[in-house]
Design a protein around this motif. Structure first.
Motif, PDB file in Angstrom:
ATOM      1  N   PHE A   7      15.937  17.308 -36.461  1.00  0.00           N
ATOM      2  CA  PHE A   7      16.320  18.278 -37.485  1.00  0.00           C
ATOM      3  C   PHE A   7      15.143  18.391 -38.452  1.00  0.00           C
ATOM      4  CE2 PHE A   7      18.542  19.498 -41.457  1.00  0.00           C
ATOM      5  CZ  PHE A   7      19.376  20.516 -41.005  1.00  0.00           C
ATOM      6  N   PHE A   8      14.495  19.562 -38.488  1.00  0.00           N
ATOM      7  CA  PHE A   8      13.239  19.754 -39.221  1.00  0.00           C
ATOM      8  C   PHE A   8      13.466  20.800 -40.305  1.00  0.00           C
ATOM      9  CE2 PHE A   8       8.395  19.719 -38.171  1.00  0.00           C
ATOM     10  CZ  PHE A   8       8.073  19.759 -39.523  1.00  0.00           C
ATOM     11  N   TYR A   9      13.256  20.408 -41.563  1.00  0.00           N
ATOM     12  CA  TYR A   9      13.440  21.313 -42.704  1.00  0.00           C
ATOM     13  C   TYR A   9      12.079  21.715 -43.247  1.00  0.00           C
ATOM     14  CZ  TYR A   9      14.405  22.606 -47.624  1.00  0.00           C
ATOM     15  OH  TYR A   9      14.460  23.238 -48.849  1.00  0.00           O
ATOM     16  N   VAL A  10      11.862  23.021 -43.448  1.00  0.00           N
ATOM     17  CA  VAL A  10      10.619  23.499 -44.058  1.00  0.00           C
ATOM     18  C   VAL A  10      10.949  24.654 -44.997  1.00  0.00           C
ATOM     19  CG1 VAL A  10      10.138  25.041 -42.094  1.00  0.00           C
ATOM     20  CG2 VAL A  10       8.290  24.402 -43.653  1.00  0.00           C
ATOM     21  N   GLN A  11      10.336  24.613 -46.178  1.00  0.00           N
ATOM     22  CA  GLN A  11      10.512  25.671 -47.177  1.00  0.00           C
ATOM     23  C   GLN A  11       9.141  26.183 -47.593  1.00  0.00           C
ATOM     24  OE1 GLN A  11      13.361  27.155 -48.928  1.00  0.00           O
ATOM     25  NE2 GLN A  11      11.639  28.506 -49.418  1.00  0.00           N
ATOM     26  N   HIS A  12       8.813  27.420 -47.199  1.00  0.00           N
ATOM     27  CA  HIS A  12       7.584  28.030 -47.697  1.00  0.00           C
ATOM     28  C   HIS A  12       7.945  28.931 -48.864  1.00  0.00           C
ATOM     29  CE1 HIS A  12       9.105  30.938 -44.744  1.00  0.00           C
ATOM     30  NE2 HIS A  12       8.405  31.864 -45.342  1.00  0.00           N
ATOM     31  N   LEU A  13       7.130  28.854 -49.925  1.00  0.00           N
ATOM     32  CA  LEU A  13       7.453  29.558 -51.163  1.00  0.00           C
ATOM     33  C   LEU A  13       6.474  30.675 -51.495  1.00  0.00           C
ATOM     34  CD1 LEU A  13       8.445  26.528 -53.431  1.00  0.00           C
ATOM     35  CD2 LEU A  13       9.965  28.300 -52.550  1.00  0.00           C
ATOM     36  N   LEU A  14       5.212  30.548 -51.072  1.00  0.00           N
ATOM     37  CA  LEU A  14       4.204  31.534 -51.440  1.00  0.00           C
ATOM     38  C   LEU A  14       3.449  32.026 -50.214  1.00  0.00           C
ATOM     39  CD1 LEU A  14       3.256  32.843 -54.091  1.00  0.00           C
ATOM     40  CD2 LEU A  14       1.432  31.148 -54.180  1.00  0.00           C
ATOM     41  N   ARG A  21       2.648  25.574 -39.756  1.00  0.00           N
ATOM     42  CA  ARG A  21       2.403  24.195 -39.322  1.00  0.00           C
ATOM     43  C   ARG A  21       3.680  23.566 -38.766  1.00  0.00           C
ATOM     44  NH1 ARG A  21       0.087  22.727 -43.508  1.00  0.00           N
ATOM     45  NH2 ARG A  21       1.822  21.845 -44.669  1.00  0.00           N
ATOM     46  N   ALA A  22       4.801  23.762 -39.469  1.00  0.00           N
ATOM     47  CA  ALA A  22       6.065  23.201 -38.996  1.00  0.00           C
ATOM     48  C   ALA A  22       6.457  23.784 -37.642  1.00  0.00           C
ATOM     49  CB  ALA A  22       7.170  23.452 -40.024  1.00  0.00           C
ATOM     50  N   SER A  23       6.211  25.070 -37.446  1.00  0.00           N
ATOM     51  CA  SER A  23       6.537  25.700 -36.164  1.00  0.00           C
ATOM     52  C   SER A  23       5.672  25.142 -35.046  1.00  0.00           C
ATOM     53  CB  SER A  23       6.352  27.218 -36.257  1.00  0.00           C
ATOM     54  OG  SER A  23       7.238  27.786 -37.199  1.00  0.00           O
ATOM     55  N   ARG A  24       4.400  24.908 -35.342  1.00  0.00           N
ATOM     56  CA  ARG A  24       3.484  24.352 -34.341  1.00  0.00           C
ATOM     57  C   ARG A  24       3.922  22.932 -33.940  1.00  0.00           C
ATOM     58  NH1 ARG A  24      -2.014  25.807 -36.375  1.00  0.00           N
ATOM     59  NH2 ARG A  24      -1.433  27.833 -35.512  1.00  0.00           N
ATOM     60  N   ILE A  25       4.313  22.136 -34.934  1.00  0.00           N
ATOM     61  CA  ILE A  25       4.803  20.778 -34.652  1.00  0.00           C
ATOM     62  C   ILE A  25       6.101  20.841 -33.862  1.00  0.00           C
ATOM     63  CG2 ILE A  25       5.718  18.678 -35.708  1.00  0.00           C
ATOM     64  CD1 ILE A  25       3.785  19.219 -38.074  1.00  0.00           C
ATOM     65  N   SER A  26       6.995  21.733 -34.256  1.00  0.00           N
ATOM     66  CA  SER A  26       8.287  21.853 -33.569  1.00  0.00           C
ATOM     67  C   SER A  26       8.099  22.224 -32.109  1.00  0.00           C
ATOM     68  CB  SER A  26       9.159  22.896 -34.278  1.00  0.00           C
ATOM     69  OG  SER A  26       9.494  22.474 -35.584  1.00  0.00           O
ATOM     70  N   LEU A  29       7.074  19.162 -30.252  1.00  0.00           N
ATOM     71  CA  LEU A  29       8.240  18.302 -30.044  1.00  0.00           C
ATOM     72  C   LEU A  29       9.088  18.814 -28.882  1.00  0.00           C
ATOM     73  CD1 LEU A  29       9.277  17.743 -33.771  1.00  0.00           C
ATOM     74  CD2 LEU A  29       8.368  16.003 -32.233  1.00  0.00           C
ATOM     75  N   ALA A  30       9.292  20.138 -28.848  1.00  0.00           N
ATOM     76  CA  ALA A  30      10.086  20.727 -27.772  1.00  0.00           C
ATOM     77  C   ALA A  30       9.439  20.504 -26.415  1.00  0.00           C
ATOM     78  CB  ALA A  30      10.300  22.219 -28.036  1.00  0.00           C
ATOM     79  N   ARG A  31       8.103  20.623 -26.359  1.00  0.00           N
ATOM     80  CA  ARG A  31       7.397  20.373 -25.104  1.00  0.00           C
ATOM     81  C   ARG A  31       7.569  18.933 -24.634  1.00  0.00           C
ATOM     82  NH1 ARG A  31       3.392  23.487 -27.634  1.00  0.00           N
ATOM     83  NH2 ARG A  31       2.157  21.636 -28.164  1.00  0.00           N
ATOM     84  N   ASN A  32       7.790  18.031 -25.581  1.00  0.00           N
ATOM     85  CA  ASN A  32       7.977  16.628 -25.253  1.00  0.00           C
ATOM     86  C   ASN A  32       9.441  16.279 -25.006  1.00  0.00           C
ATOM     87  OD1 ASN A  32       5.388  14.840 -25.492  1.00  0.00           O
ATOM     88  ND2 ASN A  32       5.195  16.350 -27.120  1.00  0.00           N
ATOM     89  N   GLY A  33      10.278  17.297 -24.845  1.00  0.00           N
ATOM     90  CA  GLY A  33      11.668  17.061 -24.476  1.00  0.00           C
ATOM     91  C   GLY A  33      12.637  16.924 -25.627  1.00  0.00           C
ATOM     92  N   CYS A  34      12.174  17.094 -26.860  1.00  0.00           N
ATOM     93  CA  CYS A  34      13.079  16.997 -28.010  1.00  0.00           C
ATOM     94  C   CYS A  34      13.893  18.289 -28.146  1.00  0.00           C
ATOM     95  CB  CYS A  34      12.290  16.771 -29.294  1.00  0.00           C
ATOM     96  SG  CYS A  34      11.337  15.235 -29.344  1.00  0.00           S
ATOM     97  N   ASP A  51      10.552  30.662 -30.021  1.00  0.00           N
ATOM     98  CA  ASP A  51      11.858  30.706 -29.364  1.00  0.00           C
ATOM     99  C   ASP A  51      12.157  29.433 -28.581  1.00  0.00           C
ATOM    100  OD1 ASP A  51      10.114  30.967 -27.258  1.00  0.00           O
ATOM    101  OD2 ASP A  51      10.720  33.012 -26.731  1.00  0.00           O
ATOM    102  N   ASP A  52      11.324  28.396 -28.765  1.00  0.00           N
ATOM    103  CA  ASP A  52      11.562  27.130 -28.070  1.00  0.00           C
ATOM    104  C   ASP A  52      12.348  26.143 -28.915  1.00  0.00           C
ATOM    105  OD1 ASP A  52       9.504  26.930 -29.877  1.00  0.00           O
ATOM    106  OD2 ASP A  52       8.064  26.010 -28.496  1.00  0.00           O
ATOM    107  N   VAL A  53      12.814  26.591 -30.094  1.00  0.00           N
ATOM    108  CA  VAL A  53      13.618  25.737 -30.961  1.00  0.00           C
ATOM    109  C   VAL A  53      14.868  26.499 -31.378  1.00  0.00           C
ATOM    110  CG1 VAL A  53      11.538  24.598 -31.837  1.00  0.00           C
ATOM    111  CG2 VAL A  53      12.542  26.491 -33.138  1.00  0.00           C
ATOM    112  N   THR A  54      15.854  25.760 -31.885  1.00  0.00           N
ATOM    113  CA  THR A  54      17.026  26.385 -32.493  1.00  0.00           C
ATOM    114  C   THR A  54      16.690  26.657 -33.953  1.00  0.00           C
ATOM    115  OG1 THR A  54      18.557  25.220 -31.036  1.00  0.00           O
ATOM    116  CG2 THR A  54      19.452  26.087 -33.090  1.00  0.00           C
ATOM    117  N   ALA A  55      16.641  27.926 -34.321  1.00  0.00           N
ATOM    118  CA  ALA A  55      16.243  28.311 -35.675  1.00  0.00           C
ATOM    119  C   ALA A  55      17.469  28.540 -36.550  1.00  0.00           C
ATOM    120  CB  ALA A  55      15.390  29.570 -35.641  1.00  0.00           C
ATOM    121  N   VAL A  56      17.443  27.958 -37.739  1.00  0.00           N
ATOM    122  CA  VAL A  56      18.475  28.182 -38.743  1.00  0.00           C
ATOM    123  C   VAL A  56      17.778  28.713 -39.987  1.00  0.00           C
ATOM    124  CG1 VAL A  56      20.221  27.129 -40.219  1.00  0.00           C
ATOM    125  CG2 VAL A  56      19.944  26.341 -37.858  1.00  0.00           C
ATOM    126  N   ALA A  57      18.078  29.948 -40.350  1.00  0.00           N
ATOM    127  CA  ALA A  57      17.442  30.575 -41.514  1.00  0.00           C
ATOM    128  C   ALA A  57      18.410  30.561 -42.687  1.00  0.00           C
ATOM    129  CB  ALA A  57      17.021  32.000 -41.189  1.00  0.00           C
TER     130      ALA A  57
END
Length: 376
Positions: A7-14, A21-26, A29-34, A51-57
């Motif tokens: 479960f990865f939380y990221v908040q960009h403000l500006l 960066r968070a998307s690249r890391i995610s 992680l997905a490629r590694n089976g997470c 589209d390789d992660v479950t996105a919650v906006a």
């Protein structure tokens, strides 16, 4: 291969650096089976997350000013308490639905104090969960230096009380955490350096520009684009320019700049192939944000960097100074930047050879995946 639920939380403000960066890391992680749930809280950005992660906006918020004071809706109006309460409840519901083995919170508690209204309740929910997931904070290599007394001590106290680890997305040979966070020695047992989270070498560009100018998200890049457009009039007209203004540059500013674009200059808001453009360009002009610098290090493009310093920001200045010291870029000040100054720097740097090969670790996405795989 099956990995932990993350479960990865990221908040960009500006800008858009945090979500990129968070998307690249995610994705790593997905490629590694997470199984990754990426929760975003800023204004939508094309292409992120993948589209390789479950996105919650969550209902989006942005910084009310370039100094990051206050939160606002997309139209600039301040948020109210009811809105914040609803966001908090949505975040907690997403956490419960994901039943993660590992939680990653980007920036907090080193930054994003504005989001305590929802992050402190999330920390409580993590502590109460059975089984309790491992908790990491994900931070860039260079932190904004705190000016208020007690803030660093507060950060250490929160880390000691709740967090299992600190993922520093940098190379200690380039900059160490203690250089911008003086209490790093008190959390040394939690720190893991991952290397910079950079993309692979991009494909060759579909079109070639001699000079590529980019302003990140664009919210604070108008003056850089303005100076570049004026500098283009002083540099040989046979050079092709691509000016990428950013999705958040106000529409009135974008249209005003567009009216002045000459035949050899293309002004756009966004280029999905930006890294490829750098690969083919003779020169990049940009701020000194984390992700742009990663693209420069991967492609080896000549670079002029103009670090963002409004509102007392220090992060980009530190990065620009390090790049210049290593001969990887030429740094110019944001305050007082003029077209004449930029034109002179362009002429000088185009006469120099491309930067020498560097040894900065840029494999941070995959290294983060390895750490998380072995954490659960």
């Amino acid at each position: 291969m099956t990995g932990p639920r993350v479960f990865f939380y990221v908040q960009h403000l500006l800008g858009i650096g945090h979500i990129a960066r968070a998307s690249r890391i995610s994705s790593a992680l997905a490629r590694n089976g997470c199984k990754v749930t990426l929760v975003t809280g800023g204004l939508p950005v094309s292409g992120f997350p993948g589209d390789d992660v479950t996105a919650v906006a969550l209902p989006p918020v942005a910084a009310a000013s370039s100094g990051f004071s206050g939160l606002a809706h997309a139209d600039g109006t301040p948020v109210d308490q009811r809105f914040l309460d609803d966001r908090r409840d949505l975040l907690l519901s997403a956490f419960r639905a994901a039943t993660p083995d590992v939680v990653i919170i980007e920036a907090f508690p080193f930054g994003r104090r504005q989001m305590r209204f929802e992050l402190l309740p999330l920390l409580d929910a993590i502590e109460a969960a059975k089984p309790r997931p491992k908790l990491y904070t994900s931070v860039r290599d260079i932190l904004q230096q705190q000016k208020k007394a007690g803030r660093d001590e507060e950060t250490v106290a929160t880390l000691d009380a709740h967090f299992d680890g600190v993922l520093v997305h940098g190379d200690p040979a380039f900059v160490r955490l203690e250089e911008t966070f003086p209490l790093a020695g008190r959390i040394i047992d939690k720190i893991s350096y991952t290397g910079l989270v950079a993309p692979p070498m991009p494909p060759a560009p579909s079109e070639i520009f001699d000079i590529v100018v980019s302003a990140g998200g664009g919210a604070v890049g108008r003056d850089l684009i303005r100076a570049s457009l004026d500098a283009a009039k002083q540099v040989a007209s046979d050079k092709r320019w691509c000016l990428i203004a950013g999705p958040n540059l106000p529409e009135a500013d974008f249209l005003a700049l567009q009216r002045e674009a000459t035949a050899n200059l293309q002004l756009v808001r966004f280029r999905k192939d930006f890294p490829s453009l750098l690969r083919g360009a003779n020169l990049s002009i940009s701020q000194a944000g984390y992700n742009t610098v990663c693209d420069l290090l991967v492609t080896g493009c000549r670079a002029i960097v103009v670090p963002f310093t409004a509102g007392g920001e220090t992060e980009q200045s530190v990065r620009a100074e390090r790049l210049q010291a290593l001969g990887l870029a030429s740094a110019l000040p944001e305050a007082g930047l003029t077209a004449d100054m930029l034109a002179r720097s362009i002429s000088e740097i185009l006469e120099k050879p491309k930067p020498a090969l560097h040894r900065i670790d840029v494999g941070g996405a995959e290294r983060t995946g390895y750490i998380i795989q072995n954490a659960a």
